[in-house]
Design a protein around this motif. Structure first.
Motif, PDB file in Angstrom:
ATOM      1  N   ALA A 274       0.811  -1.227   0.000  1.00 34.83           N
ATOM      2  CA  ALA A 274       0.000   0.000   0.000  1.00 34.83           C
ATOM      3  C   ALA A 274       0.839   1.269   0.000  1.00 34.83           C
ATOM      4  CB  ALA A 274      -0.972   0.004   1.177  1.00 34.83           C
ATOM      5  N   ALA A 275       2.015   1.230  -0.617  1.00 34.96           N
ATOM      6  CA  ALA A 275       2.842   2.430  -0.718  1.00 34.96           C
ATOM      7  C   ALA A 275       2.131   3.480  -1.563  1.00 34.96           C
ATOM      8  CB  ALA A 275       4.193   2.093  -1.338  1.00 34.96           C
ATOM      9  N   GLU A 276       2.068   4.696  -1.056  1.00 34.30           N
ATOM     10  CA  GLU A 276       1.465   5.801  -1.792  1.00 34.30           C
ATOM     11  C   GLU A 276       2.492   6.545  -2.631  1.00 34.30           C
ATOM     12  OE1 GLU A 276      -1.747   6.717  -2.092  1.00 34.30           O
ATOM     13  OE2 GLU A 276      -2.186   4.850  -1.024  1.00 34.30           O
ATOM     14  N   ARG A 277       3.756   6.276  -2.356  1.00 32.24           N
ATOM     15  CA  ARG A 277       4.823   6.929  -3.106  1.00 32.24           C
ATOM     16  C   ARG A 277       6.063   6.058  -3.027  1.00 32.24           C
ATOM     17  NH1 ARG A 277       7.727  12.638  -1.664  1.00 32.24           N
ATOM     18  NH2 ARG A 277       7.345  11.857   0.422  1.00 32.24           N
ATOM     19  N   ILE A 278       6.741   5.892  -4.154  1.00 36.74           N
ATOM     20  CA  ILE A 278       8.021   5.190  -4.210  1.00 36.74           C
ATOM     21  C   ILE A 278       8.999   6.134  -4.893  1.00 36.74           C
ATOM     22  CG2 ILE A 278       9.275   3.129  -4.945  1.00 36.74           C
ATOM     23  CD1 ILE A 278       6.522   1.793  -5.435  1.00 36.74           C
ATOM     24  N   THR A 279      10.116   6.413  -4.254  1.00 37.11           N
ATOM     25  CA  THR A 279      11.104   7.292  -4.852  1.00 37.11           C
ATOM     26  C   THR A 279      12.312   6.489  -5.318  1.00 37.11           C
ATOM     27  OG1 THR A 279      12.135   7.745  -2.722  1.00 37.11           O
ATOM     28  CG2 THR A 279      10.409   9.260  -3.453  1.00 37.11           C
ATOM     29  N   ALA A 280      13.058   7.084  -6.203  1.00 38.63           N
ATOM     30  CA  ALA A 280      14.262   6.449  -6.736  1.00 38.63           C
ATOM     31  C   ALA A 280      15.164   7.529  -7.301  1.00 38.63           C
ATOM     32  CB  ALA A 280      13.899   5.446  -7.832  1.00 38.63           C
ATOM     33  N   THR A 281      16.461   7.268  -7.327  1.00 35.53           N
ATOM     34  CA  THR A 281      17.404   8.189  -7.955  1.00 35.53           C
ATOM     35  C   THR A 281      18.379   7.415  -8.815  1.00 35.53           C
ATOM     36  OG1 THR A 281      18.932   8.075  -6.076  1.00 35.53           O
ATOM     37  CG2 THR A 281      17.307   9.856  -6.060  1.00 35.53           C
ATOM     38  N   THR A 282      18.855   8.072  -9.853  1.00 34.97           N
ATOM     39  CA  THR A 282      19.932   7.520 -10.665  1.00 34.97           C
ATOM     40  C   THR A 282      20.732   8.670 -11.234  1.00 34.97           C
ATOM     41  OG1 THR A 282      20.490   5.875 -12.359  1.00 34.97           O
ATOM     42  CG2 THR A 282      18.722   7.411 -12.891  1.00 34.97           C
ATOM     43  N   ASP A 283      22.002   8.436 -11.510  1.00 34.47           N
ATOM     44  CA  ASP A 283      22.853   9.487 -12.064  1.00 34.47           C
ATOM     45  C   ASP A 283      22.314   9.939 -13.416  1.00 34.47           C
ATOM     46  OD1 ASP A 283      24.499   9.040  -9.875  1.00 34.47           O
ATOM     47  OD2 ASP A 283      25.847   7.713 -10.975  1.00 34.47           O
ATOM     48  N   THR A 284      22.468  11.215 -13.718  1.00 38.90           N
ATOM     49  CA  THR A 284      21.987  11.724 -14.997  1.00 38.90           C
ATOM     50  C   THR A 284      22.706  11.059 -16.170  1.00 38.90           C
ATOM     51  OG1 THR A 284      23.549  13.570 -14.809  1.00 38.90           O
ATOM     52  CG2 THR A 284      21.298  13.965 -14.074  1.00 38.90           C
ATOM     53  N   VAL A 285      23.930  10.580 -15.950  1.00 42.66           N
ATOM     54  CA  VAL A 285      24.671   9.932 -17.036  1.00 42.66           C
ATOM     55  C   VAL A 285      24.256   8.480 -17.245  1.00 42.66           C
ATOM     56  CG1 VAL A 285      26.669  11.429 -16.754  1.00 42.66           C
ATOM     57  CG2 VAL A 285      26.568   9.265 -15.498  1.00 42.66           C
ATOM     58  N   ASN A 286      23.474   7.928 -16.315  1.00 41.37           N
ATOM     59  CA  ASN A 286      23.042   6.535 -16.431  1.00 41.37           C
ATOM     60  C   ASN A 286      21.740   6.489 -17.227  1.00 41.37           C
ATOM     61  OD1 ASN A 286      22.484   3.816 -16.153  1.00 41.37           O
ATOM     62  ND2 ASN A 286      22.881   3.757 -13.953  1.00 41.37           N
ATOM     63  N   ALA A 287      21.855   6.733 -18.511  1.00 43.89           N
ATOM     64  CA  ALA A 287      20.668   6.822 -19.372  1.00 43.89           C
ATOM     65  C   ALA A 287      19.838   5.540 -19.394  1.00 43.89           C
ATOM     66  CB  ALA A 287      21.085   7.218 -20.786  1.00 43.89           C
ATOM     67  N   PRO A 288      20.444   4.347 -19.431  1.00 48.98           N
ATOM     68  CA  PRO A 288      19.618   3.132 -19.451  1.00 48.98           C
ATOM     69  C   PRO A 288      18.732   2.991 -18.212  1.00 48.98           C
ATOM     70  CG  PRO A 288      21.840   2.629 -20.189  1.00 48.98           C
ATOM     71  CD  PRO A 288      21.874   4.024 -19.648  1.00 48.98           C
ATOM     72  N   MET A 289      19.279   3.328 -17.039  1.00 49.10           N
ATOM     73  CA  MET A 289      18.473   3.207 -15.827  1.00 49.10           C
ATOM     74  C   MET A 289      17.375   4.253 -15.804  1.00 49.10           C
ATOM     75  SD  MET A 289      18.328   1.234 -13.097  1.00 49.10           S
ATOM     76  CE  MET A 289      16.534   1.257 -13.253  1.00 49.10           C
ATOM     77  N   ALA A 290      17.695   5.475 -16.227  1.00 44.92           N
ATOM     78  CA  ALA A 290      16.680   6.529 -16.277  1.00 44.92           C
ATOM     79  C   ALA A 290      15.548   6.141 -17.221  1.00 44.92           C
ATOM     80  CB  ALA A 290      17.317   7.846 -16.719  1.00 44.92           C
ATOM     81  N   ALA A 291      15.904   5.535 -18.346  1.00 43.43           N
ATOM     82  CA  ALA A 291      14.879   5.112 -19.300  1.00 43.43           C
ATOM     83  C   ALA A 291      13.999   4.012 -18.709  1.00 43.43           C
ATOM     84  CB  ALA A 291      15.539   4.629 -20.590  1.00 43.43           C
ATOM     85  N   ALA A 292      14.601   3.119 -17.931  1.00 40.60           N
ATOM     86  CA  ALA A 292      13.828   2.040 -17.299  1.00 40.60           C
ATOM     87  C   ALA A 292      12.819   2.619 -16.308  1.00 40.60           C
ATOM     88  CB  ALA A 292      14.764   1.057 -16.604  1.00 40.60           C
ATOM     89  N   PHE A 293      13.237   3.599 -15.531  1.00 38.62           N
ATOM     90  CA  PHE A 293      12.298   4.226 -14.600  1.00 38.62           C
ATOM     91  C   PHE A 293      11.131   4.859 -15.364  1.00 38.62           C
ATOM     92  CE2 PHE A 293      15.888   4.480 -11.415  1.00 38.62           C
ATOM     93  CZ  PHE A 293      15.286   3.660 -10.475  1.00 38.62           C
ATOM     94  N   SER A 294      11.432   5.545 -16.441  1.00 37.87           N
ATOM     95  CA  SER A 294      10.368   6.187 -17.222  1.00 37.87           C
ATOM     96  C   SER A 294       9.400   5.153 -17.786  1.00 37.87           C
ATOM     97  CB  SER A 294      10.980   7.023 -18.349  1.00 37.87           C
ATOM     98  OG  SER A 294      11.744   8.094 -17.831  1.00 37.87           O
ATOM     99  N   ARG A 295       9.928   4.050 -18.298  1.00 40.16           N
ATOM    100  CA  ARG A 295       9.047   3.005 -18.842  1.00 40.16           C
ATOM    101  C   ARG A 295       8.145   2.416 -17.757  1.00 40.16           C
ATOM    102  NH1 ARG A 295      13.888   1.613 -21.605  1.00 40.16           N
ATOM    103  NH2 ARG A 295      14.340  -0.074 -20.118  1.00 40.16           N
ATOM    104  N   ALA A 296       8.633   2.402 -16.522  1.00 42.49           N
ATOM    105  CA  ALA A 296       7.863   1.815 -15.424  1.00 42.49           C
ATOM    106  C   ALA A 296       6.881   2.797 -14.795  1.00 42.49           C
ATOM    107  CB  ALA A 296       8.820   1.294 -14.353  1.00 42.49           C
ATOM    108  N   GLY A 297       6.760   3.981 -15.357  1.00 37.88           N
ATOM    109  CA  GLY A 297       5.796   4.942 -14.855  1.00 37.88           C
ATOM    110  C   GLY A 297       6.312   5.872 -13.782  1.00 37.88           C
ATOM    111  N   TYR A 298       7.620   5.869 -13.557  1.00 37.09           N
ATOM    112  CA  TYR A 298       8.219   6.797 -12.607  1.00 37.09           C
ATOM    113  C   TYR A 298       8.439   8.134 -13.308  1.00 37.09           C
ATOM    114  CZ  TYR A 298       9.310   2.961  -9.349  1.00 37.09           C
ATOM    115  OH  TYR A 298       9.234   1.910  -8.470  1.00 37.09           O
ATOM    116  N   GLU A 299       8.157   9.228 -12.622  1.00 36.86           N
ATOM    117  CA  GLU A 299       8.312  10.560 -13.198  1.00 36.86           C
ATOM    118  C   GLU A 299       9.423  11.330 -12.493  1.00 36.86           C
ATOM    119  OE1 GLU A 299       4.592  12.571 -13.096  1.00 36.86           O
ATOM    120  OE2 GLU A 299       3.657  11.241 -14.572  1.00 36.86           O
TER     121      GLU A 299
END
Length: 326
Positions: A274-299
């Motif tokens: 029942a998490a109402e919010r999940i946060t995450a961080t990744t380095d701006t240079v880690n484009a593959p991880m950032a893209a994965a977060f975006s695909r998973a609905g993270y903003e």
């Protein structure tokens, strides 16, 4: 100029709370600071002033830690009056005095809008003197991270069967951390591996995530259906909300989209709680991880500029980046 902790006078914390922040870099609201003090995550001895000869507060630094921390984990707020001619020098002196008294060099987390470099309100200049001051006080390494957030509106996806998740022993996770560090795009990992070996870093990472508010029982190893190790998923938490702690794919399985499967497992786990919010961080240079977060609905909600001490080759490896307040 006098640099001191807010412990000399009973009115010091009232003065700290009454400090009127100015400048374009956002400061913590007074009520938020009160909440942190009540939770023992900010403390008078971690709150420092720069005062002029008349006792006027010209600068304020607020360090943060978890409720049971013996030392602060991160500098969460640094402000200098707009009337000060050389804010960088005052800030550098304040940080140096604080570091000496605290006996540690916590990293400094600056939360910024995505367009902070081009924003017309002076954010870039305000960041520049903060970076200069932090560097002079020993925080010489800068890492820029994207901060992501998931909410239930984004939904979750069902397991595809491509991976099987199971609990693992400490030794199995140690092995997985070691393997995942090979070829990592994470700047912290790359930096630490220049001064320590992969197993030392793995043990430090395990100690860090074990000490986080999340439970060790949440951790999962990810395997292909034939039993081959593919990666691992470490759902975690901060004192405020659920968090994507650590995830990755072993080198020989990268490039197959398995990171999406692992991130989906972490998201499903937190959502099931029942998490109402999940946060995450990744380095701006880690484009593959950032893209994965975006695909998973993270903003993306902000950019977090982390200023920290560079590893000293004559000392033990540093811990993983702290999960500071968000």
């Amino acid at each position: 100029m006098d640099f001191r902790a807010a412990t000399a006078d009973p009115t010091d914390m009232d003065r700290a709370l009454a400090y009127q922040a100015d400048g374009p870099v956002p400061a913590l609201a007074t009520e938020k600071i009160r909440e942190e003090l009540a939770a023992h995550q900010m403390r008078p001895e971690w709150t420092w002033f720069a005062e002029d000869e008349n006792g006027e507060i010209l600068a304020r630094a607020l360090w943060w830690g978890r409720g049971d921390s013996e030392q602060p984990i991160a500098l969460d707020c640094l402000q200098v009056r707009g009337s000060v001619a050389d804010p960088g020098s005052v800030a550098a002196g304040l940080l140096a005095a604080g570091h000496k008294a605290l006996g540690t060099l916590p990293g400094y987390n600056i939360s910024l809008p995505r367009d902070w470099r081009t924003a017309p309100d002076g954010v870039a200049d305000a960041v520049a003197w903060r970076r200069k001051a932090a560097s002079e006080a020993g925080l010489t390494r800068a890492i820029e991270r994207l901060r992501f957030q998931w909410t239930p509106a984004a939904g979750t996806v069902e397991p595809t069967g491509r991976l099987v998740f199971r609990e693992g022993t400490d030794e199995e996770f140690l092995d997985a951390f070691v393997r995942l560090s090979q070829g990592s795009l994470d700047l912290h990992t790359q930096s630490e591996l220049r001064t320590s070996d992969a197993e030392e870093l793995a043990r430090a990472d395990i100690a860090f995530y074990t000490d986080c508010p999340g439970e060790r029982s949440w951790w999962r190893l990810a395997h292909l259906p034939d039993g081959t190790l593919a990666g691992m998923a470490i759902p975690s938490a901060t004192p405020y909300h659920r968090n994507v702690g650590y995830l990755g794919v072993v080198p020989e399985q990268r490039g197959r989209g398995l990171i999406d499967e692992i991130l989906a497992e972490i998201t499903r786990f937190h959502a099931s709680e029942a998490a109402e919010r999940i946060t995450a961080t990744t380095d701006t240079v880690n484009a593959p991880m950032a893209a994965a977060f975006s695909r998973a609905g993270y903003e993306v909600t902000e950019i977090r500029l982390v200023l920290e001490a560079s590893p000293d080759p004559d000392q033990a490896p540093a811990q993983a980046p702290a999960q500071a307040p968000a």
